[in-house]
Scaffold this motif. Sequence first.
Motif, short mmCIF file in Angstrom:
data_model
loop_
_atom_site.label_atom_id
_atom_site.label_comp_id
_atom_site.label_asym_id
_atom_site.label_seq_id
_atom_site.Cartn_x
_atom_site.Cartn_y
_atom_site.Cartn_z
N LEU A 56 -2.12 7.94 8.14
CA LEU A 56 -1.55 8.74 9.23
C LEU A 56 -0.87 7.83 10.26
N ILE A 57 -1.50 6.72 10.56
CA ILE A 57 -0.90 5.77 11.49
C ILE A 57 0.40 5.21 10.90
N ALA A 58 0.39 4.88 9.62
CA ALA A 58 1.59 4.35 8.98
C ALA A 58 2.72 5.38 9.01
N ARG A 59 2.42 6.62 8.65
CA ARG A 59 3.46 7.66 8.67
C ARG A 59 3.94 7.91 10.09
N GLY A 60 3.02 7.85 11.06
CA GLY A 60 3.38 8.08 12.44
C GLY A 60 4.29 7.01 13.01
N ALA A 61 4.31 5.84 12.38
CA ALA A 61 5.16 4.75 12.84
C ALA A 61 6.62 4.98 12.48
N LEU A 62 6.89 5.88 11.54
CA LEU A 62 8.27 6.14 11.14
C LEU A 62 8.95 7.05 12.15
N ARG A 63 10.29 7.08 12.09
CA ARG A 63 11.05 7.93 13.00
C ARG A 63 10.58 9.38 12.86
N GLU A 64 10.39 10.03 13.99
CA GLU A 64 9.78 11.35 14.01
C GLU A 64 10.79 12.44 13.67
N HIS A 65 10.64 13.02 12.53
CA HIS A 65 11.36 14.23 12.18
C HIS A 65 10.73 14.77 10.91
N ILE A 66 11.04 16.00 10.58
CA ILE A 66 10.49 16.61 9.37
C ILE A 66 11.19 16.01 8.16
N LEU A 67 10.41 15.44 7.27
CA LEU A 67 10.99 14.78 6.10
C LEU A 67 11.44 15.80 5.07
N ASP B 266 6.76 -8.68 -6.91
CA ASP B 266 8.15 -9.04 -6.69
C ASP B 266 9.12 -7.93 -7.08
N ALA B 267 8.68 -7.08 -7.99
CA ALA B 267 9.59 -6.04 -8.49
C ALA B 267 9.74 -4.88 -7.51
N THR B 268 8.89 -4.83 -6.49
CA THR B 268 8.91 -3.70 -5.58
C THR B 268 9.97 -3.89 -4.50
N ARG B 269 11.00 -3.07 -4.52
CA ARG B 269 12.03 -3.10 -3.49
C ARG B 269 12.45 -1.65 -3.25
N VAL B 270 11.81 -0.99 -2.28
CA VAL B 270 12.07 0.43 -2.06
C VAL B 270 12.67 0.61 -0.68
N ALA B 271 13.73 1.38 -0.57
CA ALA B 271 14.41 1.59 0.72
C ALA B 271 14.06 2.95 1.29
N PHE B 272 13.74 3.00 2.58
CA PHE B 272 13.68 4.24 3.33
C PHE B 272 14.98 4.32 4.11
N GLU B 273 15.78 5.34 3.89
CA GLU B 273 17.04 5.46 4.62
C GLU B 273 16.80 6.19 5.94
N ALA B 274 17.14 5.53 7.02
CA ALA B 274 17.14 6.13 8.37
C ALA B 274 15.78 6.66 8.80
N LEU B 275 14.69 6.01 8.37
CA LEU B 275 13.36 6.44 8.78
C LEU B 275 12.67 5.44 9.70
N ALA B 276 13.17 4.22 9.76
CA ALA B 276 12.52 3.21 10.61
C ALA B 276 12.71 3.56 12.08
N PRO B 277 11.69 3.33 12.91
CA PRO B 277 11.84 3.58 14.35
C PRO B 277 12.71 2.52 14.99
N ASP B 278 13.03 2.71 16.27
CA ASP B 278 13.80 1.69 16.96
C ASP B 278 12.96 0.43 17.12
N VAL B 279 13.59 -0.68 17.42
CA VAL B 279 12.92 -1.97 17.43
C VAL B 279 11.85 -2.05 18.52
N ASP B 280 12.07 -1.38 19.66
CA ASP B 280 11.07 -1.40 20.73
C ASP B 280 9.78 -0.71 20.28
N THR B 281 9.92 0.41 19.58
CA THR B 281 8.76 1.11 19.05
C THR B 281 8.03 0.23 18.03
N PHE B 282 8.79 -0.37 17.15
CA PHE B 282 8.22 -1.26 16.13
C PHE B 282 7.42 -2.40 16.77
N LEU B 283 8.01 -3.08 17.73
CA LEU B 283 7.35 -4.22 18.35
C LEU B 283 6.16 -3.78 19.19
#
Length: 237
Positions: free
Chosen positions: A196-207, A25-42
């Motif tokens: 690698l699959i998990a990282r590849g699901a994020l918005r593509e750019h150099i972190l 329950d204590a885990t609440r971590v935000a990724f700012e502007a890294l999530a892909p668009d909803v179509d990619t997610f779905l």
Amino acid sequence: MFGWIKRRRPAERTLRLRSRGEFGDATRVAFEALAPDVDTFLGQAAYLQLGYFETLGELIATTPELAHKEALSRAAGAALTKHQEIVALIRERGDDPTALMLPFREPLDAFRVATRGRRPQETMLAVHITAGMLDDFYDALSGSYGEIGARVARILQSDDDRQAIVTLIAQAMTLDPELHSLLAMWGRRLVGDTLLIARGALREHILDVAEEEQMEPVFTELLAAHSRRMGAIGFTA
């Protein structure tokens, strides 16, 4: 290792690690502007579940014991149900499920091939481990998409019926103790490809450094949950 086709994403989005199952329950971590668009997610989420259904179906077809077929069919049915429910959500939004899934067919099929074992028990373990990690990750991603994400989270959190797979693996190791060390090593090898699959699901750019730091706690939680899954079978991660 795997190429990803990305679509244009909305300007603002926050990825949060949601508390579920094996996450605290204590885990609440935000990724700012890294999530892909909803179509990619779905599209990715739907095709992953279809892939697990296909892999389990192949295991069912090659498994001679009727009791084993029935056990595998429960896990296959759960994966198919998740796939169908995500597809229904895509259609409800007015989109074509095939069009959304198609860009991810090649990389996700390659992932399934890379994580398919030489023995049935290795493939069973691959489904249990990789599906568990990626269900967790896509559940974390779901926090970025409002009500749509909440609905996907409920789908992913539904019963996966993979305990039957764990039982089959345990039975096989009882009959052949040498399988224990082999499967333990295989379970550890699955982690790299899955991350690698998990990282590849994020918005593509150099972190940058800050974004890498934001990602670290989420992947730490994924690995901790993986360790608990392995431990429940009697392996060390």
